[in-house]
Motif scaffolding. Structure first.
Motif, short mmCIF file in Angstrom:
data_model
loop_
_atom_site.label_atom_id
_atom_site.label_comp_id
_atom_site.label_asym_id
_atom_site.label_seq_id
_atom_site.Cartn_x
_atom_site.Cartn_y
_atom_site.Cartn_z
N PRO A 175 6.42 4.97 24.35
CA PRO A 175 7.73 5.19 24.99
C PRO A 175 8.81 4.26 24.48
O PRO A 175 9.96 4.67 24.32
N PHE A 176 8.49 3.01 24.21
CA PHE A 176 9.48 2.05 23.70
C PHE A 176 8.90 1.32 22.49
O PHE A 176 8.48 0.16 22.58
N PRO A 177 8.90 1.99 21.34
CA PRO A 177 8.26 1.40 20.16
C PRO A 177 9.11 0.36 19.45
O PRO A 177 8.64 -0.28 18.51
N GLY A 178 10.35 0.20 19.86
CA GLY A 178 11.25 -0.71 19.16
C GLY A 178 12.20 0.04 18.25
O GLY A 178 12.26 1.27 18.26
N ASP A 179 12.95 -0.69 17.47
CA ASP A 179 13.89 -0.07 16.55
C ASP A 179 13.17 0.79 15.52
O ASP A 179 12.04 0.48 15.12
N ALA A 180 13.84 1.87 15.11
CA ALA A 180 13.26 2.76 14.11
C ALA A 180 12.95 2.02 12.82
O ALA A 180 13.76 1.21 12.35
N PHE A 181 11.76 2.27 12.30
CA PHE A 181 11.27 1.70 11.04
C PHE A 181 11.02 0.19 11.12
O PHE A 181 10.85 -0.45 10.08
N SER A 182 11.00 -0.36 12.32
CA SER A 182 10.60 -1.75 12.48
C SER A 182 9.08 -1.85 12.44
O SER A 182 8.37 -0.83 12.42
N ALA A 183 8.55 -3.06 12.42
CA ALA A 183 7.10 -3.26 12.36
C ALA A 183 6.41 -2.65 13.57
O ALA A 183 5.35 -2.00 13.45
N GLY A 184 7.01 -2.84 14.77
CA GLY A 184 6.42 -2.25 15.97
C GLY A 184 6.46 -0.74 15.94
O GLY A 184 5.53 -0.07 16.41
N TRP A 185 7.53 -0.19 15.40
CA TRP A 185 7.67 1.27 15.30
C TRP A 185 6.61 1.86 14.38
O TRP A 185 5.95 2.85 14.72
N TRP A 186 6.42 1.25 13.21
CA TRP A 186 5.41 1.73 12.28
C TRP A 186 4.00 1.58 12.86
O TRP A 186 3.14 2.45 12.66
N SER A 187 3.76 0.48 13.56
CA SER A 187 2.44 0.27 14.18
C SER A 187 2.15 1.36 15.20
O SER A 187 1.04 1.91 15.25
N SER A 188 3.13 1.68 16.03
CA SER A 188 2.96 2.73 17.02
C SER A 188 2.74 4.08 16.37
O SER A 188 1.87 4.86 16.78
N LEU A 189 3.51 4.37 15.32
CA LEU A 189 3.38 5.66 14.62
C LEU A 189 2.00 5.81 14.01
O LEU A 189 1.36 6.88 14.13
N LEU A 190 1.50 4.77 13.37
CA LEU A 190 0.21 4.84 12.70
C LEU A 190 -0.93 4.97 13.71
O LEU A 190 -1.90 5.71 13.48
N ARG A 191 -0.86 4.23 14.83
CA ARG A 191 -1.92 4.32 15.84
C ARG A 191 -2.00 5.73 16.42
O ARG A 191 -3.09 6.24 16.70
N HIS A 192 -0.86 6.38 16.62
CA HIS A 192 -0.87 7.74 17.15
C HIS A 192 -1.34 8.76 16.13
O HIS A 192 -1.83 9.85 16.51
N ALA A 193 -1.20 8.44 14.84
CA ALA A 193 -1.54 9.41 13.80
C ALA A 193 -2.98 9.31 13.32
O ALA A 193 -3.46 10.22 12.65
N VAL A 194 -3.68 8.23 13.67
CA VAL A 194 -5.03 8.00 13.14
C VAL A 194 -5.98 9.13 13.51
O VAL A 194 -6.63 9.73 12.65
N LEU A 195 -6.09 9.45 14.78
CA LEU A 195 -7.06 10.47 15.22
C LEU A 195 -6.74 11.86 14.69
O LEU A 195 -7.64 12.53 14.17
N PRO A 196 -5.50 12.36 14.83
CA PRO A 196 -5.24 13.68 14.25
C PRO A 196 -5.41 13.71 12.74
O PRO A 196 -5.90 14.70 12.19
N ALA A 197 -5.03 12.63 12.04
CA ALA A 197 -5.20 12.59 10.59
C ALA A 197 -6.68 12.60 10.22
O ALA A 197 -7.11 13.31 9.29
N PHE A 198 -7.48 11.81 10.93
CA PHE A 198 -8.92 11.77 10.66
C PHE A 198 -9.56 13.12 10.92
O PHE A 198 -10.45 13.56 10.17
#
Length: 328
Positions: A175-198
């Protein structure tokens, strides 16, 4: 040039047929967007409010099917897909703009990775057939290829998200990942993408492996390989120069088609993980009889598949001397 011109004419004609089917097929779905829209209010609206809603949704003057068709083609040529009914008043192009990066990032990267991994394993399995490790890849790949990927997605979601809580249950970002393309934003994006990508990667590698293995086995029986061995060429050079190159061409054609389907998203996987890609929004459009959004997504899928097929056809002419000579 005649060959290229013929391909362009076929491309344009097929695109027109796809656009026509894109107009017809959504209207064959039982019901209509007006009834779906009014069902939300359970018949509690007076006629003036109903008319106002029809005007707001652009459904007040649908006209005859023929007039709708030509109006649809005119808007299509101008890139105007209208406003989404299920996400009113958001323009359809805005919905696509929001969903497309998620789909390209998730499905595009996993499609490329699955092709590379599957083709490499298929090359090994076909070239080293008879060895235990190489032969064991075939039943494993058949199992993975036949496994329903939505079932595997549910299994991954239950184990790693619900039970172990290692990954999020749904969505693409916190819900609040931080600024777009920041380290927190990328971390949130990757964690959400791991299972569907796998999920997509595991269930699609098997198909590429089987295809490449069959191609290698077929190429290995060709006479030019016996001639290459008679010339004294090393096995490594035969593998890289003759086997890999000729076995890759059929898989490369299929890979181009697979890339064309990337924009459609991994339909059931995105639904299971509530991942906001085009596949997820296509499901929402079908359920809500959202004609503008359905038509836009279907048209983009058709366009990308046709362009990918066209590009692969041209690349095959450049890569395969036999095709180039036959077109000369």
């Amino acid at each position: 040039m005649p060959y290229l011109l013929r391909k362009i004419v076929i491309l344009l004609f097929t695109l027109w047929v796809a656009a026509t089917l894109n107009f017809v097929l959504p209207r064959l779905v039982p019901g209509d967007p007006v009834s779906v829209m009014l069902a939300k209010y359970q018949g509690r609206l007076d006629p003036s409010a109903v008319d106002a809603l029809k005007i707001a949704y652009g459904l007040n003057d649908l006209g005859s099917p023929i007039s709708q068709y030509f109006s649809y083609l005119g808007r299509l040529l101008h890139g105007d897909f209208g406003r989404s009914i299920s996400l009113f008043p958001t323009p359809v192009l805005e919905v696509i703009r929001m969903a497309l990066p998620y789909t390209l990032g998730l499905v595009g990267i996993t499609t490329i990775l699955s092709f590379i991994i599957g083709s490499a394993l298929g090359l090994y399995s076909g070239w080293r057939r008879g060895q235990a490790g190489a032969d064991a890849l075939t039943p494993v790949s058949l199992f993975l290829n036949s496994m329903p990927y939505f079932w595997f997605a549910l299994l991954m979601l239950y184990i790693f998200a619900f039970q172990l809580k290692w990954f999020p249950l749904s969505g693409a970002l916190d819900p609040f990942p931080g600024d777009a393309f920041s380290a927190g934003w990328w971390s949130s994006l990757l964690r959400h993408a791991v299972l569907p990508a796998f999920t997509i990667l595991v269930t699609s590698v098997g198909g590429w492996l089987i295809t490449m293995r069959n191609n290698v086995v077929s190429v290995s029986s060709e006479d030019y390989l016996a001639f290459a061995r008679a010339k004294g060429l090393t096995e490594r050079r035969i593998l890289s120069r003759y086997v890999f190159r000729n076995a890759l061409l059929p898989s490369f054609t299929s890979f181009g088609m697979a890339l064309g389907f990337v924009v459609g998203g991994a339909f059931l996987t995105e639904i299971v993980f509530s991942y906001p890609g085009l596949g997820f929004y296509l499901y929402q459009a079908v359920v809500g009889l959202d004609y503008p959004l359905m038509q836009a997504i279907f048209f983009i899928i058709a366009l990308t598949v046709l362009l990918a097929n066209f590009a692969v056809d041209l690349l095959n002419v450049l890569l395969d001397p036999r095709i180039r000579e036959s077109r000369a």
